[in-house]
Design a protein around this motif. Structure first.
Motif, PDB file in Angstrom:
ATOM      1  N   GLU A 110      48.356  55.477  46.568  1.00  0.00           N
ATOM      2  CA  GLU A 110      48.798  54.087  46.481  1.00  0.00           C
ATOM      3  C   GLU A 110      47.604  53.259  46.030  1.00  0.00           C
ATOM      4  O   GLU A 110      46.488  53.774  45.924  1.00  0.00           O
ATOM      5  CB  GLU A 110      49.286  53.598  47.848  1.00  0.00           C
ATOM      6  N   ASP A 111      47.808  52.002  45.737  1.00  0.00           N
ATOM      7  CA  ASP A 111      46.683  51.145  45.364  1.00  0.00           C
ATOM      8  C   ASP A 111      45.721  51.033  46.550  1.00  0.00           C
ATOM      9  O   ASP A 111      46.139  50.751  47.677  1.00  0.00           O
ATOM     10  CB  ASP A 111      47.174  49.754  44.965  1.00  0.00           C
ATOM     11  N   VAL A 112      44.423  51.266  46.287  1.00  0.00           N
ATOM     12  CA  VAL A 112      43.411  51.228  47.346  1.00  0.00           C
ATOM     13  C   VAL A 112      42.235  50.371  46.885  1.00  0.00           C
ATOM     14  O   VAL A 112      41.713  50.565  45.785  1.00  0.00           O
ATOM     15  CB  VAL A 112      42.892  52.649  47.682  1.00  0.00           C
ATOM     16  N   GLU A 113      41.831  49.419  47.739  1.00  0.00           N
ATOM     17  CA  GLU A 113      40.628  48.636  47.458  1.00  0.00           C
ATOM     18  C   GLU A 113      39.415  49.473  47.869  1.00  0.00           C
ATOM     19  O   GLU A 113      39.317  49.914  49.016  1.00  0.00           O
ATOM     20  CB  GLU A 113      40.643  47.323  48.239  1.00  0.00           C
ATOM     21  N   LEU A 114      38.503  49.688  46.933  1.00  0.00           N
ATOM     22  CA  LEU A 114      37.360  50.551  47.194  1.00  0.00           C
ATOM     23  C   LEU A 114      36.130  50.015  46.473  1.00  0.00           C
ATOM     24  O   LEU A 114      36.118  49.920  45.250  1.00  0.00           O
ATOM     25  CB  LEU A 114      37.660  51.985  46.716  1.00  0.00           C
ATOM     26  N   GLY A 115      35.129  49.623  47.240  1.00  0.00           N
ATOM     27  CA  GLY A 115      33.878  49.180  46.641  1.00  0.00           C
ATOM     28  C   GLY A 115      34.013  48.003  45.702  1.00  0.00           C
ATOM     29  O   GLY A 115      33.269  47.900  44.718  1.00  0.00           O
ATOM     30  N   GLY A 116      34.972  47.120  45.970  1.00  0.00           N
ATOM     31  CA  GLY A 116      35.131  45.929  45.142  1.00  0.00           C
ATOM     32  C   GLY A 116      36.051  46.090  43.950  1.00  0.00           C
ATOM     33  O   GLY A 116      36.202  45.159  43.149  1.00  0.00           O
ATOM     34  N   VAL A 117      36.677  47.267  43.803  1.00  0.00           N
ATOM     35  CA  VAL A 117      37.642  47.468  42.718  1.00  0.00           C
ATOM     36  C   VAL A 117      38.960  47.956  43.314  1.00  0.00           C
ATOM     37  O   VAL A 117      39.028  48.377  44.465  1.00  0.00           O
ATOM     38  CB  VAL A 117      37.133  48.477  41.670  1.00  0.00           C
ATOM     39  N   THR A 118      40.011  47.901  42.514  1.00  0.00           N
ATOM     40  CA  THR A 118      41.300  48.437  42.938  1.00  0.00           C
ATOM     41  C   THR A 118      41.535  49.763  42.238  1.00  0.00           C
ATOM     42  O   THR A 118      41.647  49.815  41.005  1.00  0.00           O
ATOM     43  CB  THR A 118      42.446  47.476  42.608  1.00  0.00           C
ATOM     44  N   VAL A 119      41.586  50.836  43.025  1.00  0.00           N
ATOM     45  CA  VAL A 119      41.965  52.141  42.489  1.00  0.00           C
ATOM     46  C   VAL A 119      43.487  52.206  42.576  1.00  0.00           C
ATOM     47  O   VAL A 119      44.058  52.161  43.663  1.00  0.00           O
ATOM     48  CB  VAL A 119      41.325  53.284  43.299  1.00  0.00           C
ATOM     49  N   LYS A 120      44.123  52.288  41.432  1.00  0.00           N
ATOM     50  CA  LYS A 120      45.588  52.233  41.411  1.00  0.00           C
ATOM     51  C   LYS A 120      46.206  53.588  41.711  1.00  0.00           C
ATOM     52  O   LYS A 120      45.590  54.634  41.492  1.00  0.00           O
ATOM     53  CB  LYS A 120      46.054  51.715  40.052  1.00  0.00           C
ATOM     54  N   ALA A 121      47.419  53.547  42.230  1.00  0.00           N
ATOM     55  CA  ALA A 121      48.148  54.770  42.547  1.00  0.00           C
ATOM     56  C   ALA A 121      48.180  55.685  41.327  1.00  0.00           C
ATOM     57  O   ALA A 121      48.481  55.245  40.219  1.00  0.00           O
ATOM     58  CB  ALA A 121      49.575  54.432  42.986  1.00  0.00           C
TER      59      ALA A 121
END
Length: 399
Positions: A293-304
């Motif tokens: 799923e979309d995850v906020e990581l280190g200031g960016v959005t890693v999308k699903a």
């Protein structure tokens, strides 16, 4: 944070024992950066220790085989996406499916049970060091010691005849060779599958005091599941430890003041093993996960659906976690490295690997206190062409 696209995973090492310099630059400037994967997929590269642990511990990132995109190439070509993991191939499963298989193996790998193996491991090490001495100065330490010791240990644990080792060693090596076409790698994998499946069939008629027999006797697994679990243990159980024994010896010989400290105080061996794991990080291309799923990581959005490649090498040299990370120092408290992974997929056999290294390194330098390279260090052939790093050969001499 800007999203600079890095065109390919950096793989050219700064020196034989150091990660690519580009990884260190990325860790300082963009610890999660855009990465183009060889199959054309856009994903992410994680280079900081904190973010590596965060991804590895987060169940919103999947390890399922069919979702993965490899950051490396085989034979110069992208590695195709794989089908879902077969029954028993638990490292490429998530959640309860993964937990079911791991639970059945956890009892086999307790610290207590691993410690019970120490006398046998000591005997195996002693026998192979006798072979090293018999072969004399100029012997290849990989062939005579680093490879056969963990191979014999895992053979005995699984109930594999040691006489059958050459076949699975040859095929296992092919699995990790980056210069081979993927079809060759797949064929080698299938040969190992057939070997272990036949072994499981034989265990029904000739049970023993070994892990495969133990898994069969749980009554909870099909023969296919037992064989696939055994395959994972067989492949992982000797390739990584063998390379740590080889390149670890090279590292110690290249740091004589550290080696002298270990010889003077063998109780430093625990720290030495952890520091070697941190400093060398032989799983060259790290771990891969895919966001569910979309995850906020280190200031960016890693999308699903986006893949994340985690550089273990970069994470284990992170100055935010380790003081003077570029230095090899057996006195440092090296706990916290991610060389064995982190989270639910952390290496199941890590205690066995630690014991083999502790016993192996201490015995090696006790038996051969003046052990040294028989060739210049620059002539030692490194495993740049392999997914598991190390040395192809290690010619050594001694009095």
């Amino acid at each position: 944070m800007t999203e600079t696209l890095y065109p390919e995973l950096p793989t050219t090492r700064s020196s034989p024992l150091d990660p690519p310099a580009e990884l260190g630059v990325l860790r300082e400037t963009e610890p999660i950066s855009r990465l183009a994967f060889p199959d054309g997929t856009l994903g992410w590269l994680v280079t900081s220790h904190a973010l590596a642990r965060e991804v590895l511990a987060d169940n919103r990132f999947s390890n399922r085989a069919e979702l993965q995109h490899s950051p490396i190439r085989a034979g110069g070509k992208p590695i195709p996406q794989q089908p879902p993991a077969k029954p028993g191939m638990f490292i490429n499963m998530d959640g309860q499916e993964h937990a079911k298989y791991r639970r059945l193996l956890t009892g086999q790998f307790t610290v207590r049970r691993m410690n019970q193996l120490i006398p046998r491991i000591e005997a195996i090490v002693r026998d192979h060091l006798a072979d090293v001495r018999a072969q004399g100065p100029g012997v290849d330490l990989v062939e005579a010691f680093a490879l056969p010791v963990p191979s014999m240990v895992i053979c005995e644990l699984l109930g594999v005849s040691y006489e059958e080792r050459e076949s699975f060693q040859r095929n296992t090596k092919a699995l990790f060779t980056l210069t081979k076409e993927f079809a060759e790698i797949r064929a080698a994998f299938e040969r190992i599958e057939d070997f272990v499946a036949d072994l499981v069939r034989r265990k029904h008629d000739e049970p023993g005091d070994d892990m495969l027999t133990g898994l069969i006797q749980t009554g909870e697994l099909t023969d296919e599941e037992v064989a696939n679990m055994g395959l994972l243990l067989l492949v992982a159980g000797h390739e990584t430890t063998a390379n740590m024994l080889g390149i670890g010896t090279l590292t110690l010989l290249g740091h004589p003041e550290q080696l002298a400290a270990l010889k003077a105080d063998p109780s430093l061996i625990d720290n030495t093993v952890e520091e070697l794991m941190r400093y060398l990080s032989i799983v060259q291309f790290g771990a891969s996960r895919v966001a569910l799923e979309d995850v906020e990581l280190g200031g960016v959005t890693v999308k699903a659906g986006e893949p994340v490649s985690i550089s273990v090498m970069a994470a284990n040299r992170d100055p935010a976690k380790f003081d003077r990370p570029e230095e090899f120092d057996i006195h440092r408290p090296a706990t916290g490295h991610v060389a064995f992974g982190h989270g639910v997929h952390q290496c199941l056999g890590q205690q066995l690997a630690r014991i083999e290294m502790r016993v192996g390194f201490n015995a090696l330098f006790r038996e051969f206190p003046d052990l040294r390279l028989a060739v210049p260090a620059s002539e030692v052939p490194m495993r740049d062409d392999m997914a598991i790093y190390g040395v192809h050969k290690l010619p050594v001499t001694f009095s």
